[in-house]
Design an enzyme around this catalytic site. Structure first.
Site, PDB file in Angstrom:
ATOM      1  N   LYS A   1       0.777  -1.298  -0.019  1.00  0.00           N
ATOM      2  CA  LYS A   1      -0.010  -0.141  -0.014  1.00  0.00           C
ATOM      3  C   LYS A   1       0.941   1.521   0.011  1.00  0.00           C
ATOM      4  O   LYS A   1       2.160   1.510   0.339  1.00  0.00           O
ATOM      5  CB  LYS A   1      -0.823   0.047   1.149  1.00  0.00           C
ATOM      6  CG  LYS A   1      -2.179  -0.990   0.812  1.00  0.00           C
ATOM      7  CD  LYS A   1      -3.228  -0.809   1.985  1.00  0.00           C
ATOM      8  CE  LYS A   1      -4.447  -1.735   1.399  1.00  0.00           C
ATOM      9  NZ  LYS A   1      -5.435  -2.151   2.462  1.00  0.00           N
TER      10      LYS A   1
ATOM     11  N   ARG B   1      -3.147 -10.028   5.149  1.00  0.00           N
ATOM     12  CA  ARG B   1      -3.928 -10.137   3.900  1.00  0.00           C
ATOM     13  C   ARG B   1      -2.511  -9.456   2.740  1.00  0.00           C
ATOM     14  O   ARG B   1      -2.181  -8.616   3.117  1.00  0.00           O
ATOM     15  CB  ARG B   1      -4.977  -9.060   3.323  1.00  0.00           C
ATOM     16  CG  ARG B   1      -5.518  -9.410   2.247  1.00  0.00           C
ATOM     17  CD  ARG B   1      -6.653  -8.303   2.163  1.00  0.00           C
ATOM     18  NE  ARG B   1      -7.358  -8.445   0.794  1.00  0.00           N
ATOM     19  CZ  ARG B   1      -6.776  -7.322  -0.166  1.00  0.00           C
ATOM     20  NH1 ARG B   1      -5.950  -6.479   0.076  1.00  0.00           N
ATOM     21  NH2 ARG B   1      -7.465  -7.306  -1.283  1.00  0.00           N
TER      22      ARG B   1
HETATM   23  C1  7PJ Z   1      -8.177  -4.395   1.905  1.00  0.00           C
HETATM   24  C2  7PJ Z   1      -9.234  -5.050   1.418  1.00  0.00           C
HETATM   25  C3  7PJ Z   1      -7.850  -4.160   3.148  1.00  0.00           C
HETATM   26  C4  7PJ Z   1      -9.730  -5.858   3.690  1.00  0.00           C
HETATM   27  C5  7PJ Z   1      -8.365  -4.386  -0.310  1.00  0.00           C
HETATM   28  C6  7PJ Z   1      -5.455  -3.239  -1.747  1.00  0.00           C
HETATM   29  C7  7PJ Z   1      -6.875  -2.349  -1.853  1.00  0.00           C
HETATM   30  N1  7PJ Z   1      -9.902  -5.972   2.435  1.00  0.00           N
HETATM   31  N2  7PJ Z   1      -9.323  -5.091  -0.003  1.00  0.00           N
HETATM   32  N3  7PJ Z   1      -8.758  -4.966   4.063  1.00  0.00           N
HETATM   33  N4  7PJ Z   1      -7.651  -3.736   0.692  1.00  0.00           N
HETATM   34  N5  7PJ Z   1     -10.275  -6.648   4.548  1.00  0.00           N
HETATM   35  O1  7PJ Z   1      -5.260  -4.403  -1.634  1.00  0.00           O
HETATM   36  O2  7PJ Z   1      -4.495  -2.298  -1.770  1.00  0.00           O
HETATM   37  O3  7PJ Z   1      -7.001  -3.660   3.760  1.00  0.00           O
HETATM   38  S1  7PJ Z   1      -7.987  -3.787  -1.955  1.00  0.00           S
END
Ligand code: 7PJ
Length: 272
Positions: free
Chosen positions: A216, A251
């Site tokens: 990010k 994640r």
């Molecule tokens: C997140 C997400 C996050 C959860 C994305 C990216 C943008 N779901 N989906 N938490 N970010 N739960 O991956 O940079 O931080 S999409």
């Protein structure tokens, strides 16, 4: 805390984007067989969950129709089910798609909009699968325009408490609730760093905490505006810190690098 899917914490959630416009690997995994190869690789590298998303939530991204999102993700979920029983999480805010994805074999819902779409909470209660509710200030299209908080940690925590209570009141089982402060979703660098520093405040809510910081812009900014392809070491550093601070789900895009870091983290934690 009993770990989800019968595994042990922390769980590694590998990201699979099937969007033509996601900021880090946009377009690359659009074909189904390429997506499946990437899933196989993430499984080999130690992923515990695959998070599949068909709509980009990057700042300024366009929204898409449910039909388009369906066409991107459902065939891939079905194809994953043919090769593995790894839990699949569906990253969507659309109740209709949550339902179709679970029918196709997904076993978790990941909603950056925290089930605030009409009917989403009741649907999640009926589907009876784990749901991740994430904090976001504003909407993806405009959320990075001017994020403002008095006390970011308390405000995000209060939002999550309200969403947890709504979920419980509408029949979602507490064991199925996961929370996420939503790094980068309507937050400045300072907000993101404060939230990270105080992850323990979210653990007080006594439900699993998911941390998503992989590649990010908060990492890019700290690293003197490093572009997305130069954020691996920073991403691994933050994933390791989150694991050290007892976050339950990480994640990430880079599964092997993070899995190695987590092994070291676990070895130190278990030392005398
Ligand atoms: C997140 C997400 C996050 C959860 C994305 C990216 C943008 N779901 N989906 N938490 N970010 N739960 O991956 O940079 O931080 S999409």
């Amino acid at each position: 805390m009993k770990a989800l899917f019968g595994k042990s914490y922390p769980l590694l959630m590998g990201i699979l984007n099937v969007t033509p416009d996601s900021f880090s690997d946009g377009g690359k995994f659009i074909q189904k067989d390429i997506a499946i190869n990437h899933v196989k690789r993430m499984i080999d590298e130690g992923a515990d969950i695959i998070d599949i998303g068909g709509e980009s939530t990057r700042p300024g991204a366009a929204t898409i129709s449910i039909d388009e999102e369906y066409e991107r993700v459902v065939p891939v979920i079905k194809a994953i089910r043919e090769i593995s029983d790894i839990p699949v999480s569906i990253d969507t805010s659309k109740p209709g798609l949550m339902e179709e994805a679970v029918k196709a074999g997904a076993s978790m819902i990941n909603d950056v909009n925290a089930l605030r779409s009409k009917g989403a909470v009741a649907l999640a209660a009926r589907l009876n699968v784990p749901v991740c509710i994430m904090h976001m200030q504003g909407q993806p299209r405009s959320m990075q325009h001017k994020p403002e908080y008095g006390d970011v940690v308390n405000e995000v925590k209060e939002f999550l408490v309200e969403r947890i209570n709504t979920c419980l009141n509408e029949g979602i089982n507490k064991d199925n609730i996961i929370i996420d402060p939503g790094f980068g979703f309507g937050k400045t660098l300072e907000h993101n760093l404060s939230l990270f520093k105080h992850l323990d405040k979210f653990l007080e809510l006594d439900v699993p905490l998911l941390v998503g910081v992989s590649r990010k812009s908060m990492i890019g900014t700290v690293l003197n505006d490093a572009p997305v392809e130069q954020r691996l070491y920073g991403s691994v550093a933050l994933a390791t810190l989150a694991a050290w601070m007892n976050a339950q789900i990480l994640r990430v895009h880079d599964v092997k690098a993070t899995a190695d870091a987590l092994k070291l983290c676990r070895a130190v934690k278990e030392a005398q």
